[in-house]
Write a protein that holds these residues in place. Structure first.
Motif, short mmCIF file in Angstrom:
data_model
loop_
_atom_site.label_atom_id
_atom_site.label_comp_id
_atom_site.label_asym_id
_atom_site.label_seq_id
_atom_site.Cartn_x
_atom_site.Cartn_y
_atom_site.Cartn_z
N VAL A 366 0.90 -1.18 -0.21
CA VAL A 366 0.04 -0.12 -0.01
C VAL A 366 0.99 1.43 0.02
N ARG A 367 0.71 2.05 -0.88
CA ARG A 367 1.48 3.20 -1.32
C ARG A 367 0.78 4.52 -1.34
N VAL A 368 1.31 5.56 -0.46
CA VAL A 368 0.40 6.78 -0.25
C VAL A 368 1.58 7.83 -0.74
N GLU A 369 1.04 8.52 -1.58
CA GLU A 369 2.01 9.69 -2.21
C GLU A 369 0.99 10.99 -2.29
N HIS A 370 1.61 12.10 -1.87
CA HIS A 370 0.93 13.36 -1.78
C HIS A 370 1.44 14.23 -3.07
N ARG A 371 0.58 14.40 -3.93
CA ARG A 371 0.85 15.24 -5.36
C ARG A 371 0.16 16.56 -5.56
N GLY A 372 0.53 17.57 -4.75
CA GLY A 372 -0.09 18.90 -4.89
C GLY A 372 -1.44 18.87 -4.47
N ASP A 373 -2.45 18.99 -5.31
CA ASP A 373 -3.73 19.07 -4.71
C ASP A 373 -4.49 17.78 -4.62
N VAL A 374 -3.77 16.54 -4.88
CA VAL A 374 -4.40 15.39 -4.86
C VAL A 374 -3.44 14.49 -3.77
N VAL A 375 -4.24 13.53 -3.43
CA VAL A 375 -3.37 12.51 -2.66
C VAL A 375 -3.94 10.78 -3.42
N GLU A 376 -2.62 10.13 -3.69
CA GLU A 376 -2.92 8.85 -4.52
C GLU A 376 -2.67 7.64 -3.33
N VAL A 377 -3.64 6.89 -3.19
CA VAL A 377 -3.38 5.62 -2.43
C VAL A 377 -3.43 4.23 -3.58
N SER A 378 -2.19 3.86 -3.62
CA SER A 378 -2.07 2.74 -4.49
C SER A 378 -2.04 1.28 -3.65
N VAL A 379 -2.62 0.33 -4.28
CA VAL A 379 -2.55 -0.93 -3.50
C VAL A 379 -2.04 -1.85 -4.76
#
Length: 452
Positions: A366-379
């Motif tokens: 499970v990977r969490v990345e903060h990219r400016g105005d959005v947040v991505e949660v990848s499984v």
């Protein structure tokens, strides 16, 4: 829109001021010029009469008038009137006055006027047309220039004040005119955030009142339909689960009392189908709730929710030797805008699918990345993955992939995830995981307020 209305209003006022003020200022300027010329010309004509008369009394009167001008008068003297006055310089104007008997007016500049007004007039002998001399008056235009600045300066200051007042009044009028539109926009914003009780006041001109009434009526119907759908979902949840549970219990009782292996096998198959139907009904109810219930998004602590859901799923993963690892930029404790419970349900569905297709001893990342105005949660899983054709159909309802254990699923998990993400203004994407497997990326709006 308010700025455009204010600019238009100020522009119209500026054009009106220019059309009414500038011509008046030019008229006053020309009038000042004409009145000054007439006054000085009268003085010059009077002096010319005294000079042409030639008598001693006339000459003394001429000298007294010249003294009053403080050396601003130049007079040509004649033998009959030897006044002690400065002699004008010989030029075209003087030649014209002495030889042709014509008057000359020279403002000293082609633009308004120069520093001095010069008027030259001929002096004729009393009772004849014979030119015996000339009178030249040099009149300083300083007073005229001051008066000119008063004429134009007063109007310029007044124009600026009027434009300032027009801008203030225009802003007030523009805000009043656009208030119904702002109220409609506020209503639309609340609707987009899930507040179906939002209504717009029926104010403003007839056109906006009609629009407000139409939108309010549409909102009432939409709220009624969604409320009816919610009631249906609640009733269906109770009415469908109860008979399915009773049917499964009946099949279990039948299986316990049957000795025939063939009959027992048929009963077990029927029980498995009932279990699958129960899962299908549960998935449909979840999807129906996701489509029917639209709530306002709020800042949620992303990492707290992710860690909580991973803690719930780790025991099930440990039974098969599957490792669940958390990776990514977890510093800063980012928060996301989502409805309460949506993120939990999305993670549960994605982790459930990942666990079903993961081989024993595999790893779910499970990977969490903060990219400016959005947040991505990848499984990311280490399962068989999906082809491009399968990815294009993965979000269809009731479609099931060919995973290791995916045949037992209802085919509604990813459809529910996409519906919930869309409700929160986010997206869901499927890509290939590095080294094989599938990567499910949930993108949600980042919140600028601290959510944990």
């Amino acid at each position: 829109m308010i700025r455009q209305l204010v600019r238009s209003y100020v522009l119209l006022v500026a054009v009106a001021i220019a059309l009414f003020t500038v011509p008046v200022a030019f008229t006053l300027t020309n009038q000042l010029r004409g009145d000054t010329r007439s006054a000085v010309l009268r003085e010059a004509d009077a002096m010319a009469l005294l000079l042409g008369d030639g008598r001693a009394a006339s000459c003394r009167a001429l000298e007294e008038m010249a003294k009053a001008y403080d050396d601003e008068i130049q007079v040509t003297a004649t033998a009959s009137c030897p006044a002690d006055l400065p002699r004008p310089t010989a030029d075209a104007a003087l030649t014209r006055a002495l030889k042709e008997g014509g008057s000359t007016t020279d403002w000293g500049s082609s633009f308004i006027w120069g520093p001095e007004l010069e008027i030259t007039v001929p002096a004729r002998a009393a009772g004849t047309d014979r030119v015996v001399g000339a009178v030249r008056i040099l009149y300083s235009t300083d007073e005229m220039t001051s008066r000119l600045w008063q004429i134009w300066g007063f109007r310029a200051v007044l124009a600026v004040l009027v434009l300032g007042v027009a801008a203030l009044l225009g802003a007030a009028v523009a805000r009043r005119l656009t208030r119904p539109l702002r109220q409609l926009n506020d209503m639309a914003s609340k609707f987009s955030d899930g507040d179906l009780t939002a209504r717009s006041p029926v104010t403003g001109p007839p056109e906006t009142q009609t629009l407000a009434r139409t939108l309010n009526q549409g909102a009432e119907r939409l709220d009624t339909l969604i409320a009816a759908q919610r009631i249906f979902v609640a009733d269906a949840s109770h009415q469908l689960r109860t008979p399915l549970t009773a049917l499964r219990l009946s099949l279990d009782n039948i299986a316990d009392g049957v000795d025939d292996e063939f009959v027992r096998e048929d009963v077990e198959q029927a029980t498995a189908e009932v279990v699958r139907m129960s899962r299908l009904v549960s998935g449909l109810l979840v999807l129906a709730r996701a489509e029917a219930k639209v709530t306002a998004a709020e800042p949620l602590p992303l990492m707290d929710i992710v860690r909580e859901r991973l803690a719930v799923w780790r025991p099930a993963a440990d039974e098969r030797g599957v490792t669940i690892a958390l990776r990514g930029s977890t510093d800063g404790r980012p928060s996301v805008l989502a409805s309460s419970g949506h993120l939990d349900q999305m993670l549960d569905n994605v982790l459930s699918n990942a666990l079903e297709v993961s081989p024993d001893g595999g790893t779910i990342t499970v990977r969490v990345e903060h990219r400016g105005d959005v947040v991505e949660v990848s499984v990311l899983d280490e399962g068989p993955g999906m082809s491009d054709a399968e990815k294009s159909r993965a979000f269809d309802r009731f479609w099931r992939g060919q995973g290791l254990t995916g045949k037992s699923g209802s085919g509604l998990g990813l459809a529910v995830v996409r519906q919930l993400a869309t409700d929160d203004g986010g997206t869901v994407a499927l890509t290939d995981a590095p080294g094989g497997g599938l990567c499910v990326t949930i993108t949600l709006r980042a919140s600028h307020r601290g959510g944990g």
